[in-house]
Design a protein around this motif. Structure first.
Motif, mmCIF file in Angstrom:
data_model
loop_
_atom_site.group_PDB
_atom_site.id
_atom_site.type_symbol
_atom_site.label_atom_id
_atom_site.label_comp_id
_atom_site.label_asym_id
_atom_site.label_seq_id
_atom_site.Cartn_x
_atom_site.Cartn_y
_atom_site.Cartn_z
ATOM 1 N N LEU A 112 57.283 73.479 7.414
ATOM 2 C CA LEU A 112 55.941 73.362 8.002
ATOM 3 C C LEU A 112 55.258 74.717 7.914
ATOM 4 O O LEU A 112 55.680 75.675 8.560
ATOM 5 N N TYR A 113 54.210 74.793 7.117
ATOM 6 C CA TYR A 113 53.474 76.046 6.929
ATOM 7 C C TYR A 113 52.180 75.925 7.726
ATOM 8 O O TYR A 113 51.319 75.094 7.417
ATOM 9 N N GLN A 114 52.041 76.759 8.756
ATOM 10 C CA GLN A 114 50.942 76.624 9.703
ATOM 11 C C GLN A 114 49.903 77.723 9.541
ATOM 12 O O GLN A 114 50.250 78.894 9.418
ATOM 13 N N MET A 115 48.649 77.318 9.587
ATOM 14 C CA MET A 115 47.555 78.280 9.637
ATOM 15 C C MET A 115 47.480 78.797 11.068
ATOM 16 O O MET A 115 47.217 78.039 11.993
ATOM 17 N N HIS A 116 47.718 80.103 11.271
ATOM 18 C CA HIS A 116 47.869 80.662 12.606
ATOM 19 C C HIS A 116 46.540 80.727 13.362
ATOM 20 O O HIS A 116 46.520 80.881 14.581
ATOM 21 N N HIS A 117 45.455 80.622 12.644
ATOM 22 C CA HIS A 117 44.119 80.689 13.251
ATOM 23 C C HIS A 117 43.149 80.141 12.217
ATOM 24 O O HIS A 117 43.439 80.114 11.024
ATOM 25 N N VAL A 118 41.990 79.690 12.684
ATOM 26 C CA VAL A 118 40.963 79.257 11.755
ATOM 27 C C VAL A 118 40.357 80.483 11.072
ATOM 28 O O VAL A 118 40.193 81.536 11.689
ATOM 29 N N ASP A 119 40.055 80.359 9.784
ATOM 30 C CA ASP A 119 39.406 81.431 9.026
ATOM 31 C C ASP A 119 38.036 80.922 8.608
ATOM 32 O O ASP A 119 37.906 80.168 7.645
ATOM 33 N N ARG A 120 37.010 81.339 9.318
ATOM 34 C CA ARG A 120 35.664 80.827 9.059
ATOM 35 C C ARG A 120 35.079 81.337 7.744
ATOM 36 O O ARG A 120 34.058 80.829 7.290
ATOM 37 N N SER A 121 35.713 82.327 7.143
ATOM 38 C CA SER A 121 35.192 82.855 5.877
ATOM 39 C C SER A 121 35.791 82.168 4.660
ATOM 40 O O SER A 121 35.316 82.379 3.539
ATOM 41 N N ALA A 122 36.808 81.350 4.854
ATOM 42 C CA ALA A 122 37.479 80.695 3.724
ATOM 43 C C ALA A 122 37.073 79.224 3.661
ATOM 44 O O ALA A 122 37.269 78.489 4.635
ATOM 45 N N PRO A 123 36.514 78.748 2.555
ATOM 46 C CA PRO A 123 36.129 77.340 2.432
ATOM 47 C C PRO A 123 37.365 76.440 2.486
ATOM 48 O O PRO A 123 38.438 76.808 1.997
ATOM 49 N N TRP A 124 37.208 75.261 3.058
ATOM 50 C CA TRP A 124 38.344 74.349 3.164
ATOM 51 C C TRP A 124 38.875 73.939 1.798
ATOM 52 O O TRP A 124 40.085 73.756 1.619
ATOM 53 N N ASP A 125 37.996 73.797 0.823
ATOM 54 C CA ASP A 125 38.481 73.437 -0.517
ATOM 55 C C ASP A 125 39.406 74.518 -1.078
ATOM 56 O O ASP A 125 40.397 74.219 -1.748
ATOM 57 N N GLU A 126 39.071 75.768 -0.819
ATOM 58 C CA GLU A 126 39.932 76.860 -1.277
ATOM 59 C C GLU A 126 41.289 76.809 -0.583
ATOM 60 O O GLU A 126 42.343 76.950 -1.224
ATOM 61 N N ILE A 127 41.263 76.605 0.728
ATOM 62 C CA ILE A 127 42.508 76.557 1.491
ATOM 63 C C ILE A 127 43.382 75.403 1.030
ATOM 64 O O ILE A 127 44.578 75.572 0.752
ATOM 65 N N TRP A 128 42.795 74.208 0.927
ATOM 66 C CA TRP A 128 43.595 73.043 0.556
ATOM 67 C C TRP A 128 44.088 73.125 -0.880
ATOM 68 O O TRP A 128 45.204 72.684 -1.192
ATOM 69 N N GLN A 129 43.286 73.689 -1.764
ATOM 70 C CA GLN A 129 43.760 73.854 -3.140
ATOM 71 C C GLN A 129 44.998 74.749 -3.172
ATOM 72 O O GLN A 129 45.982 74.457 -3.873
ATOM 73 N N ALA A 130 44.970 75.842 -2.400
ATOM 74 C CA ALA A 130 46.114 76.748 -2.346
ATOM 75 C C ALA A 130 47.335 76.051 -1.756
ATOM 76 O O ALA A 130 48.464 76.210 -2.257
ATOM 77 N N MET A 131 47.140 75.280 -0.694
ATOM 78 C CA MET A 131 48.262 74.577 -0.073
ATOM 79 C C MET A 131 48.823 73.500 -0.993
ATOM 80 O O MET A 131 50.055 73.292 -1.062
ATOM 81 N N GLU A 132 47.955 72.813 -1.715
ATOM 82 C CA GLU A 132 48.416 71.786 -2.648
ATOM 83 C C GLU A 132 49.302 72.375 -3.737
ATOM 84 O O GLU A 132 50.299 71.762 -4.149
ATOM 85 N N VAL A 133 48.948 73.567 -4.197
ATOM 86 C CA VAL A 133 49.776 74.241 -5.205
ATOM 87 C C VAL A 133 51.163 74.537 -4.631
ATOM 88 O O VAL A 133 52.181 74.329 -5.298
ATOM 89 N N LEU A 134 51.211 75.005 -3.383
ATOM 90 C CA LEU A 134 52.500 75.322 -2.770
ATOM 91 C C LEU A 134 53.360 74.076 -2.596
ATOM 92 O O LEU A 134 54.584 74.128 -2.787
ATOM 93 N N VAL A 135 52.735 72.955 -2.228
ATOM 94 C CA VAL A 135 53.487 71.701 -2.114
ATOM 95 C C VAL A 135 54.015 71.292 -3.488
ATOM 96 O O VAL A 135 55.184 70.908 -3.630
ATOM 97 N N ALA A 136 53.168 71.379 -4.513
ATOM 98 C CA ALA A 136 53.587 71.004 -5.865
ATOM 99 C C ALA A 136 54.725 71.888 -6.367
ATOM 100 O O ALA A 136 55.607 71.422 -7.102
#
Length: 320
Positions: free
Chosen positions: A121-145
Motif C-alpha cells: 500500500l503506497y500512500q500519499m502522505h498529504h494532498v499536493d495541490r500543485s500536482a495534477p491528478w492525471d500526473e499523479i495517477w499516471q505515475a502510480m499506474e506505472v508503479l503498479v505495472a
C-alpha cells in the motif's frame, strides 16, 4: 485478532495496524525487532511506515529498521506493508511532493531502505495541490505495472480531495484510492463530517492515526499527572473535566483508557483499523487486547455525551 478487507479490495489485513514512527527516534532497533516479532505472532499483519519517519536528522531511518527486520525475519509475505510519499527527503526542489519525478525517485528509495521489491500500500502522505491528478495517477499506474506497488492510499485528505482523486482515477479506468489514513479519535471527530462519508461512498477503508489523541486518552501517568505531548491541538478549557469523566467511564467498566479508546474506533462505521504506535512491548500487548472489547449501544451513547461529535455528516450536522 480480527481481520477485514483493505477497502474494496480483495486483500485481507488485521484490524490493528502496527505503526512504526517511534522506531529509531524513540525505540531502539533491537526493541523494534522484538515488537514486530510479537505483533506478527499475535496476528497483526498490517505494518505502516513512511519515508520521512526517523526525525529531521535521519529521515528514512524507520524504513531502514523495518527493512533490516524484513531481511532478518524472512517473513515479508506474511505482512501487508504500507509506506508513504510526500514529505521532504532532501534539499532539492523535487525531493518532496507528488510530482511524477518525486514519486519515481521516492518509491525506489523506499524499496531500497525496506529491502523489498514491492510495497503493498503506497500512500500519499498529504494532498499536493500543485500536482495534477492525471500526473499523479499516471505515475502510480506505472508503479503498479512494474510490480513495485499493489494499491494506492491517501493520508490527511479532505473529503473533497478523496472525491477529486477517485473521480480522476475513474476517468482513467483505474482502481483509485483504497484507503484513507486520518486523524480520528474521541477528541477529534471532525472527519465524521465529510471524510468518512466520502470514504464510504468510494469504498475506502479508514485508518485512524493518533487514536489516543497524543496520549491524552491513555489515562493518568504513575504520578497522577496527565500525560503531556508536544501536539497541543487537543488542549482546551474544560479538557480535564472531560477526561475525568472519560476515566470514570473506563473505571466503571473495568477497562483501561487506552484500550477503550481503540475499541471505540473499532466500533465506528467505515473504520478499517486504528494505527497503534507502541514504544514498548507492554504498550503493544495492551493495544492488542482492545480487539476483544465489546462496547454496548449504551456505552457508545455515553461516550457521545462525554465526547460529542460534530452531529453526523455534513450538511445535516450543521443545517436542517
Amino acid at each position: 485478532m480480527q481481520y477485514s478487507q483493505l477497502g474494496r479490495t480483495g486483500a485481507t489485513v488485521s484490524r490493528l495496524v502496527l505503526g512504526t514512527m517511534n522506531f529509531g527516534p524513540h525505540t531502539a532497533e533491537d526493541d523494534a525487532f522484538a515488537i514486530m516479532d510479537r505483533a506478527l505472532e499475535q496476528g497483526v499483519t498490517f505494518f505502516d511506515t513512511a519515508n520521512v519517519y526517523g526525525g529531521k536528522e535521519h529521515r528514512g531511518w524507520t524504513e531502514e529498521i523495518v527493512g533490516r527486520w524484513l531481511a532478518r525475519s524472512g517473513r515479508r509475505e506474511e505482512i501487508v506493508l504500507a509506506t508513504k510519499v510526500f514529505g521532504e527527503m532532501g534539499p532539492g526542489r523535487n525531493d518532496r511532493g507528488l510530482s511524477a519525478l518525486n514519486i519515481r525517485r521516492a518509491v525506489d528509495a523506499s524499496l531500497r531502505r525496506l529491502q523489498t521489491d514491492h510495497i503493498d500500500l503506497y500512500q500519499m502522505h498529504h494532498v499536493d495541490r500543485s500536482a495534477p491528478w492525471d500526473e499523479i495517477w499516471q505515475a502510480m499506474e506505472v508503479l503498479v505495472a512494474q510490480g513495485k506497488i499493489s494499491y494506492v492510499g491517501s493520508s490527511n485528505f479532505a473529503g473533497w480531495h478523496i472525491a477529486q482523486a477517485s473521480e480522476a482515477a475513474r476517468a482513467r479506468h483505474g482502481l483509485g484510492l483504497v484507503s484513507e489514513q486520518s486523524l480520528y479519535n474521541l477528541l477529534s471527530r471532525h472527519v465524521e463530517l465529510e471524510v468518512l462519508p466520502a470514504a464510504e461512498h468510494y469504498g475506502l477503508g479508514v485508518i485512524p492515526w493518533s487514536p489516543l489523541a497524543g496520549g491524552k486518552l491513555g489515562g493518568r501517568s504513575e504520578k497522577g499527572v496527565r500525560r503531556q505531548n508536544a501536539n497541543t491541538r487537543f488542549d482546551s478549557e474544560g479538557l480535564n473535566d472531560q477526561l475525568g469523566k472519560w476515566e470514570e467511564f473506563c473505571s466503571e467498566r473495568d477497562l483501561t483508557p487506552g484500550q477503550a479508546a481503540l475499541a471505540w474506533l473499532l466500533h465506528r462505521p467505515g473504520v478499517l483499523g486504528p494505527i497503534i504506535g507502541p514504544r514498548t512491548m507492554e504498550q503493544l500487548d495492551s493495544a492488542i487486547d482492545a480487539v476483544d472489547i465489546s462496547l454496548s449501544d449504551e456505552d457508545l451513547a455515553a461516550l457521545d455525551e462525554i465526547f460529542p461529535g460534530p452531529g453526523g455528516p455534513a450538511p445535516e450536522a450543521y443545517a436542517w
